[in-house]
Design a protein around this motif. Structure first.
Motif, short mmCIF file in Angstrom:
data_model
loop_
_atom_site.label_atom_id
_atom_site.label_comp_id
_atom_site.label_asym_id
_atom_site.label_seq_id
_atom_site.Cartn_x
_atom_site.Cartn_y
_atom_site.Cartn_z
N GLY A 194 0.81 -1.20 0.00
CA GLY A 194 0.00 0.00 0.00
C GLY A 194 0.85 1.26 0.00
O GLY A 194 2.01 1.26 -0.43
N CYS A 195 0.27 2.34 0.52
CA CYS A 195 0.95 3.65 0.53
C CYS A 195 1.62 3.87 1.88
O CYS A 195 0.99 3.71 2.92
CB CYS A 195 -0.06 4.75 0.26
SG CYS A 195 0.58 6.42 0.47
N MET A 196 2.87 4.26 1.87
CA MET A 196 3.58 4.54 3.12
C MET A 196 3.50 6.02 3.51
O MET A 196 4.04 6.44 4.51
CB MET A 196 5.05 4.12 3.01
CG MET A 196 5.85 4.88 1.99
SD MET A 196 7.62 4.55 2.15
CE MET A 196 7.66 2.79 1.89
N GLY A 197 2.81 6.82 2.72
CA GLY A 197 2.60 8.22 3.06
C GLY A 197 3.37 9.21 2.22
O GLY A 197 3.04 10.39 2.19
N HIS A 198 4.40 8.74 1.50
CA HIS A 198 5.20 9.64 0.66
C HIS A 198 4.53 9.82 -0.70
O HIS A 198 5.09 9.47 -1.75
CB HIS A 198 6.60 9.08 0.49
CG HIS A 198 7.45 9.20 1.70
ND1 HIS A 198 8.25 10.29 1.96
CD2 HIS A 198 7.61 8.37 2.76
CE1 HIS A 198 8.88 10.13 3.11
NE2 HIS A 198 8.51 8.97 3.61
N CYS A 199 3.33 10.40 -0.68
CA CYS A 199 2.55 10.51 -1.92
C CYS A 199 3.24 11.39 -2.95
O CYS A 199 3.06 11.19 -4.16
CB CYS A 199 1.16 11.06 -1.59
SG CYS A 199 0.27 10.08 -0.35
N TYR A 200 4.02 12.37 -2.51
CA TYR A 200 4.72 13.27 -3.43
C TYR A 200 5.79 12.54 -4.23
O TYR A 200 6.26 13.03 -5.26
CB TYR A 200 5.39 14.40 -2.64
CG TYR A 200 6.49 13.92 -1.73
CD1 TYR A 200 7.81 13.91 -2.13
CD2 TYR A 200 6.19 13.44 -0.45
CE1 TYR A 200 8.81 13.45 -1.29
CE2 TYR A 200 7.18 12.99 0.39
CZ TYR A 200 8.48 12.99 -0.03
OH TYR A 200 9.46 12.52 0.80
N ALA A 201 6.22 11.36 -3.75
CA ALA A 201 7.33 10.64 -4.39
C ALA A 201 6.86 9.44 -5.19
O ALA A 201 7.69 8.67 -5.68
CB ALA A 201 8.32 10.17 -3.32
N GLU A 202 5.56 9.26 -5.33
CA GLU A 202 5.05 8.10 -6.07
C GLU A 202 5.42 8.19 -7.56
O GLU A 202 5.54 9.29 -8.11
CB GLU A 202 3.53 8.01 -5.92
CG GLU A 202 3.04 7.74 -4.51
CD GLU A 202 3.30 6.31 -4.05
OE1 GLU A 202 3.81 5.50 -4.85
OE2 GLU A 202 2.99 6.01 -2.88
N PRO A 203 5.57 7.02 -8.22
CA PRO A 203 5.55 5.68 -7.67
C PRO A 203 6.80 5.40 -6.82
O PRO A 203 7.93 5.61 -7.27
CB PRO A 203 5.54 4.78 -8.90
CG PRO A 203 5.13 5.64 -10.04
CD PRO A 203 5.66 7.01 -9.70
N VAL A 204 6.58 4.92 -5.59
CA VAL A 204 7.66 4.59 -4.67
C VAL A 204 7.98 3.11 -4.78
O VAL A 204 7.09 2.26 -4.77
CB VAL A 204 7.27 4.94 -3.22
CG1 VAL A 204 8.30 4.39 -2.24
CG2 VAL A 204 7.15 6.45 -3.05
N VAL A 205 9.27 2.80 -4.89
CA VAL A 205 9.72 1.41 -4.99
C VAL A 205 10.82 1.18 -3.96
O VAL A 205 11.74 2.01 -3.83
CB VAL A 205 10.25 1.09 -6.41
CG1 VAL A 205 10.91 -0.28 -6.44
CG2 VAL A 205 9.12 1.16 -7.42
#
Length: 646
Positions: A72-83
């Motif tokens: 899911g989302c870890m909260g760093h929405c500004y950095a998506e897509p996060v891998v």
């Protein structure tokens, strides 16, 4: 609860836990690289599906073996897509990479997984585990957070119940089943848990009222009707860790003696609906939901109801009418829902975040929860921080941190070297707080004293370029449209407020408008039935309290100090800053208002300018030649040569 019954429950859970752990351990112990990809709505909207496909294609083409693990989302929405790539043989901890597009995904497979090059220039941080709370070294957001509700978000696959159970999930249900319901309510009361949906009502008190209410066919409702503009905390929790919310609902049902549960979810949340539907079915198949839960003899099942997207249905009595098939309008109380709610039965309605906080309390105890936050507001708060902030996204912090810490230390402050102007807390009905309040603690009492409110956790940050009159108009347009129309003060009063604000932003302000805004706002707060009407004027009242000079400029000077209101704004090109031969602004103007003057620099024909601002965006920052002002300041006149053409 007899000793034998308790042993049966614990044995049933242990069987589930052992099977889940064995399955998860096989994945964890694998020496193959693991590629964790965030697949909540924010990730998918940023291209995570394409990133996943690129990883799969690149792995197959290059013959590299690896696990792709969707989370899911870890909260760093500004950095998506996060891998996050965890390569056991690399000698490094798991590495977090931001904004991984398909091209970067192929590069990481080739350079990192094949050749061992970590691509340091693309790294955002290295993940570490501290007491099962994910953090990223060097990133203030994780280092300053305290994750209670979101501790599994971004770490587990929400579509796999075994990952939740292997991480200790549903252990709280076991503890709840093995103690008297009254003791469970006492525990929540001792912890001081308050509702996270906005009002901050003590959760244990609501549960106790329902427990002693007449009747045995009681209900638990999870209010996931998240309608605030810019708020997405509940949606993300349901998408990233639905089982924790289900577990919280189950514990609440055990405490109050409920037999049925209901998720009231927005139909606009299709991913959350799918995750919840799947999670409920998996919980049934695992024996932690449905008939004879874990051999306890207790029955409890859950259904889903998709709301129609009406903001007022976040109010619990309107929600109940919506489920029952009526128009979603609030009703007078008493009777309260805990006495007579859904279908006339005693009903407990709790927010997503409230229910998600219950399992950790049952597992860790009241003193543990009391040790987080403040004396009157224990625990944590989850905020969706949006607007003019460097790192927008989800943040979970202990109650009591200051707004300054939250906005500047955790979320990176205001971008582009702009100055902070205001923050709105509490959704569209929240209040604006200026820079003087940045050291205000984030808790129920402190925010209320400041003129704002905790609300459900929406937070909008504004920089120096915001016009507080226009922002008030924006939020009032939302609440006015969402009014159910039942109350005259709300239905008609908010319309009058909106009409005045619209006139002010069009340069049509009249003497007496400011006084009328204040009078109307206070009347609406007094005369409205539900919280929508009682809080709708908050943006107007707080902006008048802290930014009155902007209203006075709109009325008395026909001027917008922030140069936002179009009618009162003009653009011109500073001839000293304009670069010869730079035609960037010319190509962006949709009305051909920009021309080349006799000195070969650009000018703006005010009669053709529609004030779209595209020229300001296009002008290179190194020049900064496009100037925005608000009359009555004089706009320099630049003659347009006859037959001027590019």
């Amino acid at each position: 609860m007899t000793v034998n019954a308790g042993s049966t429950i614990r044995a049933a859970y242990q069987t589930l836990f052992d099977a889940a752990t064995a399955r998860q351990d096989a994945f964890v112990r694998s020496r193959l690289p693991k590629i964790h990809i965030g697949m909540a709505t924010c990730g998918i909207a940023s291209g995570a599906l394409e990133t996943q496909a690129a990883f799969e294609t690149a792995l197959a083409e290059r013959g590299v073996a690896a696990h792709i693990h969707t989370v899911g989302c870890m909260g760093h929405c500004y950095a998506e897509p996060v891998v996050i790539i965890d390569h056991p043989d690399s000698g490094f901890p798991p590495i977090l990479y931001p904004q991984v597009n398909p091209g970067k995904a192929r590069m990481l497979v080739e350079l990192f997984l094949e050749e061992g090059d970590l691509c340091f220039e693309h790294i955002m941080g290295a993940t570490v585990e501290t007491e099962k709370i994910p953090s990223v070294s060097g990133l203030a957001r994780f280092n300053r957070e305290k994750r209670v509700i979101m501790n599994r978000c971004g770490r587990i696959d929400p579509e796999q119940i075994h990952e939740y159970i292997a991480d200790g999930g549903y252990r709280g249900v076991v503890e709840a089943l093995c103690q008297p319901p009254e003791a469970l309510i006492d525990l929540i009361e001792a912890a001081g848990l308050r509702g996270r949906g906005g009002a901050g009502f003590p959760t244990a008190r609501k549960w106790r009222f329902a427990r002693v209410a007449a009747g045995t066919d009681k209900r638990i409702v999870c209010n996931a009707d998240e309608g605030d503009p810019g708020a997405y905390m509940d949606r993300t929790l349901l998408e990233s860790n639905p089982h924790q919310v289900i577990e919280g609902m189950l514990i609440a049902a055990i405490a109050v003696g409920a037999t049925r549960g209901l998720f009231y979810v927005r139909a606009e949340y299709p991913l959350a609906v799918r995750m919840l539907t799947q999670a409920v079915e998996q919980a049934r198949q695992s024996g932690v939901l449905g008939k004879n839960i874990l051999g306890s003899g207790i029955d409890f099942d859950i259904n889903l109801f998709q709301g129609a997207g009406v903001f007022v249905c976040g109010e619990e009595t309107a929600l109940i009418r919506s489920v029952e098939g009526y128009r979603g309008t609030p009703r007078h109380r008493p009777p309260f829902p805990v006495e007579r709610g859904l279908d006339g039965r005693p009903t407990v309605i709790n927010n997503v975040k409230t229910l998600a906080a219950v399992p950790p309390i049952v597992e860790n105890g009241a003193d543990w929860f009391r040790g987080i936050g403040t004396a009157d507001s224990p625990g944590t708060a989850v905020f969706s921080v949006v607007g003019n902030v460097a790192q927008p996204g989800l943040v979970e912090v202990p109650m009591g941190v200051t707004l300054r810490e939250l906005i500047f230390d955790i979320c990176g402050g205001i971008p582009k070297k702009k100055k902070f102007k205001a923050v709105q807390i509490g959704g569209p009905s929240g209040g604006f707080l200026p820079a003087d309040f940045l050291d205000t603690a984030v808790d129920f009492e402190a925010l209320t004293r400041a003129g704002a409110m905790m609300g459900s956790g929406g937070m909008v940050v504004m920089d120096e370029d915001a016009c507080m009159v226009d922002v008030s108009r924006y939020f009032l347009e939302f609440t006015q449209k969402e009014s159910c129309g039942k109350c005259t003060f709300c239905r008609i009063g908010t319309r009058h407020l909106l009409d005045i604000l619209r006139r002010l932003t069009r340069g049509e302000g009249r003497q007496g408008d400011i006084d009328q805004l204040e009078t109307l706002s206070r009347a609406i707060k007094t005369g409205s039935l539900c919280s929508l009407g009682r809080t709708a004027p908050n943006p107007v009242l707080t902006s008048l309290a802290y930014f009155r000079d902007e209203y006075e400029a709109h009325v008395n000077e026909n001027r917008c100090p922030a140069c936002v209101c179009r009618v009162m704004t003009a653009f011109y090109i500073d001839q000293e800053k304009c670069a010869l031969g730079c035609d960037t602004c010319y190509g962006r103007c949709p009305t051909d208002a920009i021309f080349t003057s006799s000195n070969r620099k650009k000018g703006i024909d005010q009669s053709l300018c529609v004030k779209c601002g595209e020229c300001s965006v296009a002008c290179p920052a190194v020049y900064g030649a496009v100037i925005k002002i608000s009359p009555p300041h004089r706009v320099p006149v630049i003659e347009r040569p006859p037959e001027s053409r590019f």
